[in-house]
Design a protein around this motif. Sequence first.
Motif, mmCIF file in Angstrom:
data_model
loop_
_atom_site.group_PDB
_atom_site.id
_atom_site.type_symbol
_atom_site.label_atom_id
_atom_site.label_comp_id
_atom_site.label_asym_id
_atom_site.label_seq_id
_atom_site.Cartn_x
_atom_site.Cartn_y
_atom_site.Cartn_z
ATOM 1 N N GLN A 256 55.032 23.078 55.901
ATOM 2 C CA GLN A 256 55.757 23.469 57.174
ATOM 3 C C GLN A 256 54.811 23.697 58.190
ATOM 4 O O GLN A 256 53.655 24.548 57.901
ATOM 5 N N ALA B 144 56.118 30.597 56.885
ATOM 6 C CA ALA B 144 55.998 29.270 56.926
ATOM 7 C C ALA B 144 55.889 28.932 55.303
ATOM 8 O O ALA B 144 55.345 29.271 54.667
ATOM 9 N N LYS B 145 57.004 28.027 55.194
ATOM 10 C CA LYS B 145 57.028 27.344 53.809
ATOM 11 C C LYS B 145 55.765 26.158 53.659
ATOM 12 O O LYS B 145 55.197 25.971 54.633
#
Length: 175
Positions: A59, A55-56
């Motif tokens: 995000q 996950a960024k």
Amino acid sequence: MAIPSTYFRIEVGSDRHDLSHLNAFLASIPGKGLDPGTDLMMMVVFSCHVFTVRAKHGQDHHMLDHHGIRRAFDPDRYEMSKQLCEKIRDRVESNSLTHVSRSFGGVENLIFVEMADGRTWSIVYCFEPDDTNDVRMEVLSAYPKVIDERKMSRKQLSYFARKCLFEKRRVPWKD
């Protein structure tokens, strides 16, 4: 935290995706066990990296991986994962060729290449010894990648599994 051997489902918004196809299973390499004429048994387990991406920042994430890192569901990897157990079982039982690949950070991983939906996928895995004179195959990741197969040095899967079995250590070695 260890890679789980059982998955149930993942909830992404209002959608639920079944993950039971990634439950651990036993496979064997005929005639390659510790004692002459015996089969080398291995428990195959799957990291959540085969159906998620990191996950960024900022995000939404849907789970934590076995290192506590946030992961987001990836529909593309999820679809590929539906075929993964069967392909790995075939590779193990036929003692297929595999090779060592070096990551950007210099870490060595074992990989083999699979075809899914016309694309080439790299399946990253390692072997861990267990207490029963067998090995545990940990499928660490899967991602589409173009690979120049002419530049690869290959050995049979049993070479690395037996190395793990006889040396009683992770293969490839990890500091």
